[in-house]
Design an enzyme around this catalytic site. Structure first.
Site, short mmCIF file in Angstrom:
data_model
loop_
_atom_site.label_atom_id
_atom_site.label_comp_id
_atom_site.label_asym_id
_atom_site.label_seq_id
_atom_site.Cartn_x
_atom_site.Cartn_y
_atom_site.Cartn_z
N GLY A 1 0.80 -1.22 0.00
CA GLY A 1 0.00 0.00 0.00
C GLY A 1 0.83 1.26 0.00
O GLY A 1 0.31 2.36 -0.21
N ASP B 1 -3.10 6.97 1.81
CA ASP B 1 -2.49 7.89 0.84
C ASP B 1 -1.13 7.40 0.34
O ASP B 1 -0.48 8.09 -0.46
CB ASP B 1 -2.35 9.29 1.44
N GLY B 2 -0.68 6.23 0.82
CA GLY B 2 0.58 5.69 0.35
C GLY B 2 1.81 6.42 0.85
O GLY B 2 2.93 6.16 0.40
N ARG C 1 14.34 0.96 0.12
CA ARG C 1 14.53 -0.37 0.68
C ARG C 1 15.19 -1.29 -0.35
O ARG C 1 14.88 -1.22 -1.55
CB ARG C 1 13.20 -0.97 1.11
N ARG D 1 6.99 -12.70 0.01
CA ARG D 1 6.75 -13.16 1.39
C ARG D 1 5.80 -14.35 1.40
O ARG D 1 5.24 -14.72 0.36
CB ARG D 1 6.23 -12.00 2.23
N ASP E 1 2.12 -12.01 6.00
CA ASP E 1 2.58 -11.08 4.96
C ASP E 1 3.84 -10.34 5.37
O ASP E 1 4.39 -9.56 4.57
CB ASP E 1 1.47 -10.08 4.61
N ASN E 2 4.33 -10.58 6.59
CA ASN E 2 5.59 -9.98 7.04
C ASN E 2 6.69 -11.02 7.23
O ASN E 2 7.63 -10.81 7.99
CB ASN E 2 5.37 -9.22 8.35
N ASP F 1 9.88 -5.76 6.94
CA ASP F 1 8.78 -4.90 7.40
C ASP F 1 8.94 -4.47 8.86
O ASP F 1 8.38 -5.08 9.77
CB ASP F 1 7.42 -5.56 7.18
#
Length: 541
Positions: free
Chosen positions: A20, A53-54, A111, A118, A203-204, A213
């Site tokens: 996101g 809003d990202g 990053r 993942r 998801d992490n 993350d």
């Protein structure tokens, strides 16, 4: 480009998630065949931003930037942070989720990782979940699952691809065995430095065994096996002592996501046979190094480690500093120096004042009484509005706080010294067994200290250190972020040319941030010191 994935969050399947706030710029291929994926985190809206809003703000970006590099220099597999860039653009954020938003400075982190794929990347094929009813966006698309497995294994596990090129099931089983082992070793490394991830959702979890993350993470200060670094983890699902079993649970969800390309009966057997054994093996190997047990591997070592941690818990010892001090303990230490060592060791245990803050009851007595009655009279309703664990924790706080009222500072010190004397005697006996097995005691001790000093960091990214750097940066001064980065690049020794801030440095005021909550005035102190009293009020969510 942005990555689509799903995930089990706090144990429940959340359906489609995705990046996101992270955008892929592409891949960089190194001269020796290294592959690096490059991302911008916080650069703006992606197809998976949902109602957000990202953008990312300075406080969370500084934390990720510093911790990514801290973990790398500790020797722990991790994504990297290449840069942290801030701007004058601001976004509105509800700092404490209490309806009082404020404008915060936008920041972007560059990053870097071999891959950001993942466990949750493979959950996009999940059919409707029996509990939440949610499903992945690619149900029935086994062709994509095959394509993803082929890519992941051939790219990041080429030796497995080469060894099993003619048998897909065996290849996939070998891949699952390797990621199981890598994950077990990764969490063992976390446990040995007191690192808590905070949000170990599927998801992490990295498909190549990296720490990924960085959100509400935290390095444990006072040793507490039930330490929770994430202030919004109300049930303690991701507490320090639960990290190994949660990572195993997440591997189980990955196994489910690989069906039918890897039958569940095969992956479940691998998980049961490999994970616990690999974790225990790597954890004990690392702990032996931290204790300087370099010559022998004895069965009793596991008990010695457990008793050390229990002593730390009983005396509220600082996890990092206690380990760091142990290298200055010797078998033939004379009585006067032993007393000095004991004084130094117990100085790393929580004071009476600190313990009263730690164990101060948090619930109104009337509220607690009501919850206890509700638990007895209407367990179903109680389960909806409270947890037994939280109530038990509050009862423990009340009991401990009451005991502290009857204790003097001298009583506390005497008790702590007694506990440490008992454990140090066991440690001395174990070190003597090391000496008996070698010829040159001096050479052994030199090597022992060297090994301990390269496995027990002097510096970690404590929350209060990060908070000081964030507050300075929010006021336009990035020198503290640079100082802390330089410090964390040399965690096992004082960085060359780096001058630690002393305790009598000028005081600075705190400003509330969304990640860290404190309203008190704080003074600078040595970065290797146990946290100041105000740090106990910090809350990362």
């Amino acid at each position: 480009a942005a990555h689509c994935y799903c995930g089990h969050q706090f144990g429940s399947f959340a359906g489609q998630l995705g990046d996101g706030a992270a955008m892929y710029l592409g891949e960089v291929l190194g001269p020796r065949g290294e592959r690096w994926e490059i991302q911008l985190k916080g650069a703006g809206i992606t197809p998976f931003s949902r109602q957000a809003d990202g953008r990312k703000v300075l406080r969370s970006s500084v934390r990720e930037f510093l911790c990514s590099e801290a973990m790398f220099h500790l020797g722990i597999p991790t994504t990297r942070a290449g840069a942290c860039v801030t701007s004058d653009s601001r976004v509105l954020r509800d700092v404490f989720y209490d309806g009082n938003p404020k404008h915060e400075r936008c920041t972007v982190v560059l990053r870097i990782a071999s891959t950001f794929i993942r466990f949750g990347s493979f959950e996009i094929f999940k059919p409707p979940d029996e509990y939440t009813g949610r499903k992945g966006p690619s149900v029935g698309r086994n062709d994509i699952r095959i394509q993803m497995l082929d890519y992941v294994i051939s790219t990041f596990y080429p030796e497995i691809q080469e060894a099993y090129s003619d048998n897909t099931v065996q290849r996939n089983a070998a891949f699952f065995k390797e990621i199981t082992r890598r994950t077990a070793r990764l969490v063992a490394e976390w446990q040995c430095v007191g690192f808590c991830h905070g949000v170990l959702n599927t998801d992490n979890m990295s498909i190549v065994g990296l720490t990924i993350d960085y959100g509400p993470f935290g390095f444990m200060d006072r040793y507490d096996p039930e330490h929770i670094c994430n202030g919004s983890d109300n049930t303690g699902r991701y507490a320090y002592n639960k990290q190994p079993e949660i990572c195993k649970w997440n591997l189980g969800k990955l196994a489910e996501a690989l069906v039918p390309e890897l039958p569940l009966e095969i992956s479940q057997l691998i998980l049961e046979e490999e994970y616990d054994a690999e974790f225990e093996k790597h954890y004990l190997q690392k702990m032996r190094k931290k204790l300087g047990l370099i010559q022998l591997e004895l069965e009793e070592d596991s008990k010695l480690v457990s008793e050390l941690l229990e002593t730390m818990h009983l005396t509220a010892g600082d996890f990092t500093n206690i380990f760091y001090l142990l290298s200055s303990f010797s078998v033939d230490i004379d009585p006067s120096k032993f007393e000095d060592f004991l004084e130094e060791l117990t100085s790393q245990c929580a004071s009476m004042e600190e313990l009263k803050v730690v164990f101060k009851p948090q619930m109104d007595p009337r509220q607690l009484s009501m919850m206890l009655m509700l638990a007895q009279s209407n367990p179903q309703l109680f389960a909806l509005i409270g947890t037994k664990a939280n109530i038990n924790k509050e009862l423990e706080r009340i009991e401990q706080f009451s005991k502290l009222q009857q204790l003097t500072a001298d009583d506390l010190l005497s008790r702590n010294k007694r506990h440490w004397k008992e454990w140090l005697e066991k440690y001395r006996v174990r070190l003597e067994k090391e000496i008996e097995s070698i010829g040159n005691a001096d050479a052994w001790n030199t090597e022992r200290v060297k090994v301990m000093n390269s496995n027990n960091p002097k510096y970690i990214l404590r929350n209060y250190i990060a908070q000081n750097a964030i507050e300075a940066a929010e006021n336009g001064d990035f020198s503290e972020v640079r100082n802390v980065l330089k410090l964390l690049e040399h965690p096992f020794q004082e960085a060359e040319g780096f001058q630690e801030a002393k305790e009598d440095a000028e005081e600075e005021g705190a400003t509330a941030t969304a990640a860290v909550c404190s309203q008190e005035t704080r003074s600078r102190q040595a970065y290797c010191s146990k946290p100041p009293l105000w740090a106990s009020e910090l809350c990362v969510t």
